[in-house]
Write a protein that holds these residues in place. Structure first.
Motif, PDB file in Angstrom:
ATOM      1  N   VAL A 168      15.573  32.441   7.635  1.00 23.21           N
ATOM      2  CA  VAL A 168      16.167  32.037   6.357  1.00 23.21           C
ATOM      3  C   VAL A 168      16.179  30.516   6.242  1.00 23.21           C
ATOM      4  N   LYS A 169      15.523  30.009   5.187  1.00 16.93           N
ATOM      5  CA  LYS A 169      15.400  28.562   5.002  1.00 16.93           C
ATOM      6  C   LYS A 169      16.635  27.953   4.341  1.00 16.93           C
ATOM      7  N   LYS A 170      17.221  28.707   3.397  1.00 14.07           N
ATOM      8  CA  LYS A 170      18.398  28.210   2.686  1.00 14.07           C
ATOM      9  C   LYS A 170      19.369  29.356   2.429  1.00 14.07           C
ATOM     10  N   ILE A 171      20.659  29.019   2.438  1.00  8.44           N
ATOM     11  CA  ILE A 171      21.711  29.959   2.050  1.00  8.44           C
ATOM     12  C   ILE A 171      22.366  29.408   0.779  1.00  8.44           C
ATOM     13  N   ILE A 172      22.517  30.259  -0.225  1.00  8.77           N
ATOM     14  CA  ILE A 172      23.216  29.862  -1.448  1.00  8.77           C
ATOM     15  C   ILE A 172      24.573  30.558  -1.474  1.00  8.77           C
ATOM     16  N   VAL A 173      25.633  29.796  -1.719  1.00  7.12           N
ATOM     17  CA  VAL A 173      26.988  30.357  -1.765  1.00  7.12           C
ATOM     18  C   VAL A 173      27.674  29.930  -3.056  1.00  7.12           C
ATOM     19  N   GLN A 174      28.806  30.570  -3.343  1.00  8.27           N
ATOM     20  CA  GLN A 174      29.515  30.322  -4.600  1.00  8.27           C
ATOM     21  C   GLN A 174      30.662  29.324  -4.456  1.00  8.27           C
ATOM     22  N   THR A 175      31.198  29.192  -3.236  1.00 13.01           N
ATOM     23  CA  THR A 175      32.386  28.356  -3.044  1.00 13.01           C
ATOM     24  C   THR A 175      32.287  27.535  -1.767  1.00 13.01           C
ATOM     25  N   GLU A 176      33.073  26.465  -1.741  1.00 10.88           N
ATOM     26  CA  GLU A 176      33.097  25.572  -0.578  1.00 10.88           C
ATOM     27  C   GLU A 176      33.665  26.283   0.644  1.00 10.88           C
ATOM     28  N   TRP A 177      34.654  27.166   0.423  1.00  9.79           N
ATOM     29  CA  TRP A 177      35.274  27.813   1.572  1.00  9.79           C
ATOM     30  C   TRP A 177      34.307  28.793   2.240  1.00  9.79           C
TER      31      TRP A 177
END
Length: 346
Positions: A147-156
């Motif tokens: 996995v090259k990048k992880i996309i998340v919705q929040t800082e936590w």
């Protein structure tokens, strides 16, 4: 055929399907020559198919079917379809078993695997959460090196994921869902003779519907006159267990069970509501918190990292320490009195 493959057959309801629809609209508006293959499990999503977006519907996947799909069936499926992917995007938290040279991007939004809750495997209603807490992380780790990048919705989530899975923080991208396409004015229809609380959440243990019913049951017992004209709308089914709790607390006149709704119906309920109440103990983001802000609703929500972050710039919110029933009752009563006074003035 070279295509960007997007995998999301797990999305069926709630925030997951909302995010998927928003994603389909965005890639549909892209001005590029790229072709997209999107794998889903909802036939309704076929309406988003375009010249550049091919949507394939497969059977709905439970926990175990999804493991088989991600690790074995997906690779052979793409081969049979003669599809050569030059980028793979998973909107459901884990990488998959594809050739190592195919770069993968994960959209991660599963808070259960990052929470500290201790579920009991031997309790039927907790077993699936136990699996997400203790077993699911194994599959998250399995292909993480690809996995090259992880996309998340929040800082936590970004911080927690990096610590738990030893994944470089610089390769985790924070993208907050956008809800700018909601035409709020088209849905606002306040009921002048009612104070309406709305809780759009599925019937899962950590959503704490039982706690909410108990709170209103005690309020009804302590101050029944004040609850006259109050309605609590829940997006859950009228199951025997739910019905027995409603009867036990003697709140049949206040509770409205509307079941699982499509997004358009959800927006209509926001438009008629006064307060969005949200006691959920585990969320990555809590999409209803963003939606309620779009409609300018008062919000009562449990005080946790996700809720503090998502409502940090919103004035009409009350954060309450976990499941302290006295604080919840006090704030609900305050809201009822305030809204009734405002409606009487109008």
């Amino acid at each position: 055929m070279k295509m960007i493959v997007i995998n999301n057959p797990a999305a069926k309801t709630g925030g997951a399907i909302t995010i998927l629809v928003d994603f389909l609209k965005k890639i549909g508006s892209l001005k590029c020559d790229r072709k997209f293959l999107v794998i889903v499990s909802s036939e309704e999503l076929k309406k988003y198919e375009t010249d550049k977006i091919k949507i394939i519907v497969i059977e709905t996947q439970n926990f175990f079917k999804r493991i088989i799909w991600d690790n074995f069936k997906l690779k052979s499926f793409l081969k049979k379809q003669n599809i050569c992917s030059n980028l793979f995007i998973s909107l459901q938290n884990t990488g998959v078993n594809l050739d190592k040279e195919i770069p993968q991007i994960i959209y991660y939004h599963q808070a259960l695997s990052l929470s500290n809750y201790k579920w009991d495997f031997f309790k039927k209603d907790q077993r699936i959460y136990w699996m997400y807490r203790y077993i699911y992380p194994i599959f998250i780790k399995m292909y993480l090196k690809r996995v090259k990048k992880i996309i998340v919705q929040t800082e936590w989530i970004k911080d927690s994921f990096s610590k738990k899975f030893f994944y470089p923080k610089e390769d985790i991208i924070l993208i907050r869902p956008e809800l700018s396409n909601i035409k709020v004015k088209d849905y606002i229809k306040k009921k002048q003779n009612k104070v309406i609380f709305f809780y759009p959440a599925s019937l899962q243990t950590y959503k704490n519907h039982g706690f909410l019913l108990k709170i209103f049951g005690e309020l009804n017992k302590e101050n029944p006159k004040l609850l006259n004209g109050v309605e609590i709308i829940l997006t859950i089914e009228n199951t025997p267990k739910v019905r027995s709790l409603i009867n036990y607390y003697n709140i049949e006149n206040y509770i409205k069970l509307v079941g699982n709704l499509n997004y358009e119906s959800i927006l209509k309920y926001y438009g008629m509501s006064d307060v969005m109440i949200f006691p959920s103990s585990i969320e990555s983001l809590g999409l209803p918190l963003l939606e309620a802000q779009q409609f300018g609703l008062d919000i009562i929500v449990i005080d946790l990292p996700y809720s503090r972050e998502v409502t940090s710039e919103y004035e009409k919110v009350k954060l309450i320490d976990k499941l302290d029933k006295f604080q919840w009752k006090s704030e609900i009563l305050t809201k009822i009195k305030k809204i009734k006074e405002e409606k009487n003035e109008n």
